[in-house]
Write a protein that holds these residues in place. Structure first.
Motif, PDB file in Angstrom:
ATOM      1  N   GLY A   1      14.117   6.301   0.022  1.00 30.78           N
ATOM      2  CA  GLY A   1      15.454   5.780  -0.289  1.00 30.78           C
ATOM      3  C   GLY A   1      15.645   4.521   0.775  1.00 30.78           C
ATOM      4  O   GLY A   1      16.791   4.107   0.725  1.00 30.78           O
ATOM      5  N   ASP A   2      14.678   3.908   1.423  1.00 29.29           N
ATOM      6  CA  ASP A   2      15.101   2.788   2.426  1.00 29.29           C
ATOM      7  C   ASP A   2      15.586   1.657   1.540  1.00 29.29           C
ATOM      8  O   ASP A   2      16.382   0.928   2.245  1.00 29.29           O
TER       9      ASP A   2
ATOM     10  N   GLY B   1       0.758  -1.193  -0.110  1.00 28.72           N
ATOM     11  CA  GLY B   1      -0.134  -0.020   0.135  1.00 28.72           C
ATOM     12  C   GLY B   1       0.716   1.191   0.092  1.00 28.72           C
ATOM     13  O   GLY B   1       1.961   1.291  -0.361  1.00 28.72           O
ATOM     14  N   SER B   2       0.113   2.216   0.606  1.00 26.62           N
ATOM     15  CA  SER B   2       0.862   3.523   0.542  1.00 26.62           C
ATOM     16  C   SER B   2       2.228   3.480   1.247  1.00 26.62           C
ATOM     17  O   SER B   2       3.093   4.427   1.019  1.00 26.62           O
ATOM     18  N   GLY B   3       2.356   3.006   2.218  1.00 25.81           N
ATOM     19  CA  GLY B   3       3.430   2.854   3.101  1.00 25.81           C
ATOM     20  C   GLY B   3       4.670   2.382   2.453  1.00 25.81           C
ATOM     21  O   GLY B   3       5.771   2.976   2.568  1.00 25.81           O
ATOM     22  N   LEU B   4       4.551   1.470   1.391  1.00 24.14           N
ATOM     23  CA  LEU B   4       5.739   0.921   0.471  1.00 24.14           C
ATOM     24  C   LEU B   4       6.085   2.075  -0.342  1.00 24.14           C
ATOM     25  O   LEU B   4       7.367   2.297  -0.551  1.00 24.14           O
ATOM     26  N   ALA B   5       5.229   3.002  -0.973  1.00 18.23           N
ATOM     27  CA  ALA B   5       5.524   3.916  -1.802  1.00 18.23           C
ATOM     28  C   ALA B   5       6.368   4.958  -0.985  1.00 18.23           C
ATOM     29  O   ALA B   5       7.397   5.644  -1.593  1.00 18.23           O
ATOM     30  N   GLU B   6       5.826   5.189  -0.017  1.00 16.50           N
ATOM     31  CA  GLU B   6       6.871   6.134   0.989  1.00 16.50           C
ATOM     32  C   GLU B   6       8.123   5.337   1.385  1.00 16.50           C
ATOM     33  O   GLU B   6       9.039   6.515   1.392  1.00 16.50           O
ATOM     34  N   LEU B   7       8.295   4.323   1.638  1.00 15.95           N
ATOM     35  CA  LEU B   7       9.889   3.887   2.063  1.00 15.95           C
ATOM     36  C   LEU B   7      10.568   3.946   0.806  1.00 15.95           C
ATOM     37  O   LEU B   7      11.898   4.216   0.762  1.00 15.95           O
ATOM     38  N   LEU B   8       9.908   3.582  -0.350  1.00 12.51           N
ATOM     39  CA  LEU B   8      10.805   3.862  -1.511  1.00 12.51           C
ATOM     40  C   LEU B   8      11.282   5.109  -1.869  1.00 12.51           C
ATOM     41  O   LEU B   8      12.282   5.554  -2.300  1.00 12.51           O
ATOM     42  N   ARG B   9      10.204   5.844  -1.853  1.00 10.35           N
ATOM     43  CA  ARG B   9      10.488   7.454  -1.914  1.00 10.35           C
ATOM     44  C   ARG B   9      11.676   7.943  -0.867  1.00 10.35           C
ATOM     45  O   ARG B   9      12.559   8.853  -1.401  1.00 10.35           O
TER      46      ARG B   9
ATOM     47  N   GLN C   1      17.912   0.225  -1.591  1.00  8.78           N
ATOM     48  CA  GLN C   1      18.744   0.639  -2.510  1.00  8.78           C
ATOM     49  C   GLN C   1      19.479  -0.516  -3.503  1.00  8.78           C
ATOM     50  O   GLN C   1      20.515  -0.280  -3.992  1.00  8.78           O
ATOM     51  N   ARG C   2      18.730  -1.729  -3.298  1.00 13.13           N
ATOM     52  CA  ARG C   2      19.304  -2.679  -4.243  1.00 13.13           C
ATOM     53  C   ARG C   2      18.003  -3.354  -5.029  1.00 13.13           C
ATOM     54  O   ARG C   2      17.202  -2.548  -5.186  1.00 13.13           O
ATOM     55  N   ALA C   3      18.154  -4.487  -5.482  1.00 11.30           N
ATOM     56  CA  ALA C   3      16.942  -5.278  -6.047  1.00 11.30           C
ATOM     57  C   ALA C   3      15.875  -5.361  -4.798  1.00 11.30           C
ATOM     58  O   ALA C   3      16.020  -5.261  -3.686  1.00 11.30           O
ATOM     59  N   VAL C   4      14.792  -5.374  -5.410  1.00 15.23           N
ATOM     60  CA  VAL C   4      13.761  -5.835  -4.257  1.00 15.23           C
ATOM     61  C   VAL C   4      12.916  -7.087  -4.700  1.00 15.23           C
ATOM     62  O   VAL C   4      12.713  -7.342  -5.878  1.00 15.23           O
ATOM     63  N   GLY C   5      12.568  -8.032  -3.616  1.00 11.18           N
ATOM     64  CA  GLY C   5      11.716  -9.210  -4.175  1.00 11.18           C
ATOM     65  C   GLY C   5      10.633  -9.028  -3.070  1.00 11.18           C
ATOM     66  O   GLY C   5      10.284  -8.732  -1.665  1.00 11.18           O
TER      67      GLY C   5
END
Length: 288
Positions: free
Chosen positions: A236-237, A226-234, A239-243
């Protein structure tokens, strides 16, 4: 030097005393088949002379075969999905840095089935182009198409097993080609997409520079959705590949694509449990 090291690491030990075949392959990958066979300097000539000539010839042919499979790539774009039902598929055939063919393929229907039929037609077209190139060139070894890049929107990538797409006679796309999927939004020329590319490049450098025994992947759980993921990515939490440990919603996937250059996720209705993630540590360098 990744390719030569992989050739030895994953192939050793092989035939020949002391692994001579793999050492010959290693040096040939580093320097090129012609340099090894002809001898770029006296030391290299002495080294090559210490091997059975058949070993050097076999290594040279192996390298030429490998490069013939990597010289060509087919790029397919279904970017129209991003704005609505697609009208056509665009295809580009590249040989190295040169564009050798471009074609558009109308979709029989504006849906996934229509897209799959257009992709099959594009692959047939590309193989015809390769046959034409090989007939016009005097090559020691024929070129071979193995790499296919497919650009599509997040909602289609999320649910589409594109590697199982039927092409040719009773064959599937992923059986005969190394297929890499891309988010089609990156093809847009708007300012937002350019900012996304900058974020992706920065993280790609972190991935390339990893020297750990584990794959450079940060895993996301369902509580991140949800919105929490977009905030974490924004922020910069990651910095590598994501699974994704779960099958993500389209919005979650689109958020990850916006910042992350390599994104992994399980099929619909499935999770990717922690106990199975170690397989990526062993196979990371072999992924397309």
């Amino acid at each position: 030097v990744v390719e030569p090291v992989e050739a030895v690491a994953f192939g050793y030990p092989g035939g020949g005393p002391g692994g001579q075949w793999h050492m010959a392959k290693f040096v040939t990958l580093l320097l090129g088949p012609d340099a090894v066979k002809n001898g770029a300097d006296e030391k290299l000539r002495q080294w090559a002379a210490s091997f059975d000539p058949v070993t050097i010839d076999t290594a040279a042919r192996f390298v030429r075969t490998l490069r013939s499979k990597r010289e060509l790539r087919l790029v397919l774009s279904l970017w129209a999905f991003a704005e609505g039902p697609p009208a056509e598929l665009e295809a580009w055939l590249h040989r190295g840095d040169n564009l050798v063919g471009k074609e558009s393929f109308p979709l029989p229907a504006p849906d996934q089935t229509g897209a799959e039929r257009a992709i099959a037609a594009a692959v047939d077209w590309a193989e015809d182009q390769v046959d034409s190139i090989n007939s016009d060139l005097d090559l020691d070894l024929e070129l071979e198409l193995r790499r296919v890049h497919l650009a599509a929107p997040a909602d289609l990538l999320r649910a589409w097993h594109y590697e199982k797409l039927p092409v040719g006679c009773q064959s599937r796309l992923g059986e005969n080609y190394d297929v890499v999927a891309h988010w089609s939004k990156r093809l847009d020329a708007d300012k937002e997409s350019r900012w996304s590319l900058r974020a992706v490049r920065n993280r790609l450098a972190n991935i390339d520079g990893h020297d750990d025994d584990k794959a450079p992947v940060d895993w996301l759980a369902k509580e991140h959705a949800g919105s929490g993921l977009a905030e974490l990515l924004r922020d910069g939490d990651y910095q590598r590949a994501v699974g994704f440990g779960y099958h993500p919603a389209t919005d979650d996937l689109r958020s990850a694509f916006w910042y992350i250059p390599i994104v992994l996720w399980p099929s619909a209705g499935a999770d990717f449990p922690e106990s199975r993630r170690g397989c990526l540590d062993r196979q990371w360098e072999r992924l397309p």
